[in-house]
Design a protein around this motif. Sequence first.
Motif, mmCIF file in Angstrom:
data_model
loop_
_atom_site.group_PDB
_atom_site.id
_atom_site.type_symbol
_atom_site.label_atom_id
_atom_site.label_comp_id
_atom_site.label_asym_id
_atom_site.label_seq_id
_atom_site.Cartn_x
_atom_site.Cartn_y
_atom_site.Cartn_z
ATOM 1 N N ASN A 126 0.851 -1.198 0.000
ATOM 2 C CA ASN A 126 0.000 0.000 0.000
ATOM 3 C C ASN A 126 0.886 1.248 0.000
ATOM 4 N N ALA A 127 0.255 2.398 -0.159
ATOM 5 C CA ALA A 127 0.995 3.654 -0.285
ATOM 6 C C ALA A 127 1.829 3.955 0.958
ATOM 7 N N SER A 128 1.281 3.703 2.137
ATOM 8 C CA SER A 128 2.020 3.970 3.375
ATOM 9 C C SER A 128 3.269 3.097 3.465
ATOM 10 N N ARG A 129 3.138 1.846 3.076
ATOM 11 C CA ARG A 129 4.270 0.912 3.126
ATOM 12 C C ARG A 129 5.361 1.332 2.142
ATOM 13 N N LEU A 130 4.976 1.752 0.942
ATOM 14 C CA LEU A 130 5.962 2.208 -0.041
ATOM 15 C C LEU A 130 6.652 3.484 0.437
ATOM 16 N N GLN A 131 5.886 4.402 0.982
ATOM 17 C CA GLN A 131 6.445 5.636 1.515
ATOM 18 C C GLN A 131 7.472 5.320 2.597
ATOM 19 N N GLU A 132 7.131 4.419 3.501
ATOM 20 C CA GLU A 132 8.037 4.042 4.587
ATOM 21 C C GLU A 132 9.284 3.327 4.059
ATOM 22 N N GLU A 133 9.120 2.473 3.064
ATOM 23 C CA GLU A 133 10.266 1.752 2.488
ATOM 24 C C GLU A 133 11.251 2.726 1.850
ATOM 25 N N VAL A 134 10.745 3.694 1.095
ATOM 26 C CA VAL A 134 11.624 4.695 0.474
ATOM 27 C C VAL A 134 12.306 5.517 1.564
ATOM 28 N N ARG A 135 11.554 5.955 2.571
ATOM 29 C CA ARG A 135 12.118 6.747 3.668
ATOM 30 C C ARG A 135 13.232 5.965 4.383
ATOM 31 N N LYS A 136 12.972 4.712 4.667
ATOM 32 C CA LYS A 136 13.951 3.877 5.372
ATOM 33 C C LYS A 136 15.251 3.760 4.567
ATOM 34 N N ARG A 137 15.120 3.529 3.277
ATOM 35 C CA ARG A 137 16.319 3.373 2.440
ATOM 36 C C ARG A 137 17.085 4.682 2.294
ATOM 37 N N LEU A 138 16.352 5.786 2.170
ATOM 38 C CA LEU A 138 17.026 7.081 2.068
ATOM 39 C C LEU A 138 17.759 7.414 3.364
ATOM 40 N N ASP A 139 17.133 7.115 4.489
ATOM 41 C CA ASP A 139 17.743 7.415 5.789
ATOM 42 C C ASP A 139 19.013 6.602 6.045
ATOM 43 N N ARG A 140 19.225 5.529 5.284
ATOM 44 C CA ARG A 140 20.421 4.702 5.448
ATOM 45 C C ARG A 140 21.544 5.070 4.489
ATOM 46 N N LEU A 141 21.291 5.972 3.563
ATOM 47 C CA LEU A 141 22.338 6.356 2.616
ATOM 48 C C LEU A 141 23.474 7.067 3.351
ATOM 49 N N PRO A 142 24.715 6.650 3.108
ATOM 50 C CA PRO A 142 25.842 7.267 3.811
ATOM 51 C C PRO A 142 25.899 8.787 3.688
ATOM 52 N N ALA A 143 25.645 9.319 2.513
ATOM 53 C CA ALA A 143 25.695 10.778 2.328
ATOM 54 C C ALA A 143 24.622 11.479 3.144
ATOM 55 N N VAL A 144 23.450 10.888 3.226
ATOM 56 C CA VAL A 144 22.345 11.467 3.993
ATOM 57 C C VAL A 144 22.662 11.401 5.484
ATOM 58 N N VAL A 145 23.181 10.264 5.919
ATOM 59 C CA VAL A 145 23.556 10.101 7.332
ATOM 60 C C VAL A 145 24.648 11.105 7.694
ATOM 61 N N GLU A 146 25.658 11.203 6.837
ATOM 62 C CA GLU A 146 26.787 12.095 7.100
ATOM 63 C C GLU A 146 26.351 13.554 7.214
ATOM 64 N N GLU A 147 25.430 13.954 6.360
ATOM 65 C CA GLU A 147 24.956 15.340 6.363
ATOM 66 C C GLU A 147 23.886 15.594 7.426
ATOM 67 N N GLY A 148 23.299 14.520 7.954
ATOM 68 C CA GLY A 148 22.240 14.669 8.948
ATOM 69 C C GLY A 148 20.955 15.240 8.371
ATOM 70 N N VAL A 149 20.719 14.970 7.113
ATOM 71 C CA VAL A 149 19.557 15.509 6.405
ATOM 72 C C VAL A 149 18.345 14.603 6.589
ATOM 73 N N LYS A 150 17.194 15.196 6.723
ATOM 74 C CA LYS A 150 15.938 14.449 6.745
ATOM 75 C C LYS A 150 15.195 14.784 5.466
ATOM 76 N N ILE A 151 15.132 13.835 4.558
ATOM 77 C CA ILE A 151 14.452 14.034 3.283
ATOM 78 C C ILE A 151 12.979 13.720 3.471
ATOM 79 N N SER A 152 12.142 14.652 3.070
ATOM 80 C CA SER A 152 10.701 14.482 3.171
ATOM 81 C C SER A 152 10.223 13.594 2.021
ATOM 82 N N VAL A 153 9.521 12.515 2.368
ATOM 83 C CA VAL A 153 9.089 11.528 1.381
ATOM 84 C C VAL A 153 7.568 11.555 1.260
#
Length: 97
Positions: free
Chosen positions: A7-34
Amino acid sequence: MIRKTANASRLQEEVRKRLDRLPAVVEEGVKISVPRPALLAEPDKTGCNWAMTHLGNAAGFERDIAAVLQAVQREYNLADAASDLASAANKPGNPFE
């Protein structure tokens, strides 16, 4: 490869989870809105039936985001609204939380 359906919520969460694990995102401390994914009228040439656009706070991470979206789109198709409601009805608790 056969895609799983989510469902849409599950896909949104899956994308958010994967983005939050990206080394560049972690290093910068960025929260990408999904945003929630949108059901396409017709599947694209790969067979994917959803798209996700307008991710917030994404400047500088476009290439990484595109790779994550492409990977999730290869794995999942978006369930239609009828199957979303059916799965929510079978789930204990409040389905609208």
